[in-house]
Design a protein around this motif. Structure first.
Motif, PDB file in Angstrom:
ATOM      1  N   PHE A  66      38.198  38.727  41.987  1.00 27.71           N
ATOM      2  CA  PHE A  66      38.661  38.963  43.357  1.00 27.71           C
ATOM      3  C   PHE A  66      37.435  39.255  44.223  1.00 27.71           C
ATOM      4  O   PHE A  66      37.074  38.471  45.077  1.00 27.71           O
ATOM      5  CB  PHE A  66      39.657  40.121  43.370  1.00 27.71           C
ATOM      6  CG  PHE A  66      40.300  40.348  44.717  1.00 27.71           C
ATOM      7  CD1 PHE A  66      41.215  39.445  45.224  1.00 27.71           C
ATOM      8  CD2 PHE A  66      39.990  41.468  45.472  1.00 27.71           C
ATOM      9  CE1 PHE A  66      41.806  39.635  46.466  1.00 27.71           C
ATOM     10  CE2 PHE A  66      40.580  41.686  46.704  1.00 27.71           C
ATOM     11  CZ  PHE A  66      41.484  40.764  47.211  1.00 27.71           C
ATOM     12  N   ILE A 108      44.936  39.337  42.602  1.00 28.90           N
ATOM     13  CA  ILE A 108      43.721  39.911  42.036  1.00 28.90           C
ATOM     14  C   ILE A 108      43.511  39.449  40.600  1.00 28.90           C
ATOM     15  O   ILE A 108      44.315  39.737  39.710  1.00 28.90           O
ATOM     16  CB  ILE A 108      43.792  41.448  42.057  1.00 28.90           C
ATOM     17  CG1 ILE A 108      44.031  41.949  43.485  1.00 28.90           C
ATOM     18  CG2 ILE A 108      42.530  42.062  41.475  1.00 28.90           C
ATOM     19  CD1 ILE A 108      44.429  43.411  43.566  1.00 28.90           C
ATOM     20  N   ALA A 112      38.036  43.930  41.064  1.00 35.68           N
ATOM     21  CA  ALA A 112      38.276  44.258  42.474  1.00 35.68           C
ATOM     22  C   ALA A 112      37.688  45.648  42.642  1.00 35.68           C
ATOM     23  O   ALA A 112      38.382  46.659  42.515  1.00 35.68           O
ATOM     24  CB  ALA A 112      39.752  44.228  42.813  1.00 35.68           C
ATOM     25  N   GLY A 116      35.724  45.172  47.184  1.00 32.68           N
ATOM     26  CA  GLY A 116      36.807  44.316  46.718  1.00 32.68           C
ATOM     27  C   GLY A 116      38.108  45.085  46.591  1.00 32.68           C
ATOM     28  O   GLY A 116      39.180  44.600  46.979  1.00 32.68           O
ATOM     29  N   CYS A 117      38.033  46.299  46.066  1.00 31.66           N
ATOM     30  CA  CYS A 117      39.224  47.151  45.988  1.00 31.66           C
ATOM     31  C   CYS A 117      39.673  47.535  47.393  1.00 31.66           C
ATOM     32  O   CYS A 117      40.875  47.540  47.688  1.00 31.66           O
ATOM     33  CB  CYS A 117      38.912  48.387  45.158  1.00 31.66           C
ATOM     34  SG  CYS A 117      40.333  49.456  44.851  1.00 31.66           S
ATOM     35  N   ALA A 120      41.631  44.740  48.823  1.00 25.84           N
ATOM     36  CA  ALA A 120      42.984  44.720  48.270  1.00 25.84           C
ATOM     37  C   ALA A 120      43.861  45.781  48.926  1.00 25.84           C
ATOM     38  O   ALA A 120      45.059  45.565  49.135  1.00 25.84           O
ATOM     39  CB  ALA A 120      42.942  44.930  46.756  1.00 25.84           C
ATOM     40  N   CYS A 128      48.232  41.695  40.313  1.00 27.65           N
ATOM     41  CA  CYS A 128      46.986  41.497  39.575  1.00 27.65           C
ATOM     42  C   CYS A 128      47.242  40.908  38.201  1.00 27.65           C
ATOM     43  O   CYS A 128      48.334  41.029  37.638  1.00 27.65           O
ATOM     44  CB  CYS A 128      46.191  42.792  39.464  1.00 27.65           C
ATOM     45  SG  CYS A 128      46.788  43.992  38.260  1.00 27.65           S
ATOM     46  N   LEU A 134      40.087  47.528  38.676  1.00 27.40           N
ATOM     47  CA  LEU A 134      40.009  48.015  40.045  1.00 27.40           C
ATOM     48  C   LEU A 134      39.322  49.365  40.078  1.00 27.40           C
ATOM     49  O   LEU A 134      39.413  50.143  39.118  1.00 27.40           O
ATOM     50  CB  LEU A 134      41.411  48.135  40.656  1.00 27.40           C
ATOM     51  CG  LEU A 134      42.215  46.839  40.784  1.00 27.40           C
ATOM     52  CD1 LEU A 134      43.101  46.622  39.555  1.00 27.40           C
ATOM     53  CD2 LEU A 134      43.075  46.855  42.042  1.00 27.40           C
TER      54      LEU A 134
END
Length: 266
Positions: A66, A108, A112, A116-117, A120, A128, A134
């Motif tokens: 992701f 995802i 992530a 990236g997290c 999201a 995901c 994550l």
């Protein structure tokens, strides 16, 4: 003879598949979000928001990742003054995704992490793959999340759980993310995009203005107290009585029963 300046490859863009926009990240190998990627992501989000053909949006980084977050090499070279100037730009790119006035789901796969997290977290839902990871590991770099993580994560999973993840910087796998409420669904890795597209296609023929109003009421309400949130709800609820979709939906209910109306988004 002059040489044309090199054109940087586009690292984020919007694909339109029917009435679903797919906001794609493409900066191999892990979709690190440097300043160019942030700008491209913001442009794609603004296009998704403005394009009336798009009724829902999927955020997708590809089958392998992701996004592993910000470009650490780029950030390591920045001074305090550089980041003072850039921090609002950074948050603005993520805010543009959060502000898309349509249902948004993050699809995802793989990492992530960090930015990236945080990306999201701008979505309305997160799906995901079983091998996803994550987390917000910024503290391990001597900083904190700067693209909304300290604000959006506590609102999603509660302050105590959010602080534990932010303070330790640890990563969580798909199953723990589901238990925490950080993601809403876990699927086999090869089915993530397909599952997210099914989620988004439920809104292709939905009442676009009512969906926008619902998202506005929830998001703005979470940012204030109950009385102010109720005022937001009251305002957008009343405004929908000026739309064609409201007439279509209510007249359709009376004549044909619930769930049979076809909306035009007006």
């Amino acid at each position: 003879m002059t040489t044309a300046p090199a054109v940087e490859p586009l690292t984020a863009w919007l694909d339109i598949d029917g009435a679903v926009g797919i906001l794609r990240l493409d900066r191999p190998p892990l979709n690190a979000l440097d300043r160019a990627a942030q700008a491209a992501m913001r442009a794609a989000a603004e296009r998704a928001a403005a394009d009336e053909r798009v009724r829902a949006v999927v955020l997708y980084g590809g089958p392998r990742a992701f996004s592993a977050g910000g470009d650490i090499k780029e950030m390591a070279a920045m001074t305090h003054g550089d980041m003072v100037r850039h921090a609002a730009v950074l948050q603005g790119a993520f805010d543009a995704v959060a502000a898309i006035p349509k249902p948004v789901v993050a699809a995802i796969n793989g990492p992530a992490l960090g930015g990236g997290c945080e990306l999201a977290l701008t979505a309305d839902a997160r799906i995901c793959g079983s091998e996803a990871r994550l987390g917000l590991p910024e503290v391990l770099l001597g900083v904190i999340p700067g693209a909304g993580g300290t604000q959006r994560l506590p609102r999603l999973i509660g302050p105590a759980k959010a602080k534990e993840l932010i303070f330790t910087g640890r990563q969580v796998g798909a199953d723990e993310a589901l238990r925490l409420g950080l993601v809403d669904q876990v699927t086999p890795t090869d089915q993530v995009l397909e599952t997210a597209l099914r989620w988004a296609r439920r809104f292709e023929k939905g009442p676009a203005l009512a969906l926008h109003a619902a998202k506005t009421a929830v998001d703005q309400g979470l940012a204030t107290d109950l009385a102010a949130g109720l005022a937001v709800e009251r305002s957008v609820f009343a405004a929908l009585f000026a739309t064609e979709d409201r007439l279509t939906g209510m007249r359709g209910f009376v004549s044909d029963g619930p769930g049979r109306a076809t909306f035009d988004g007006r």
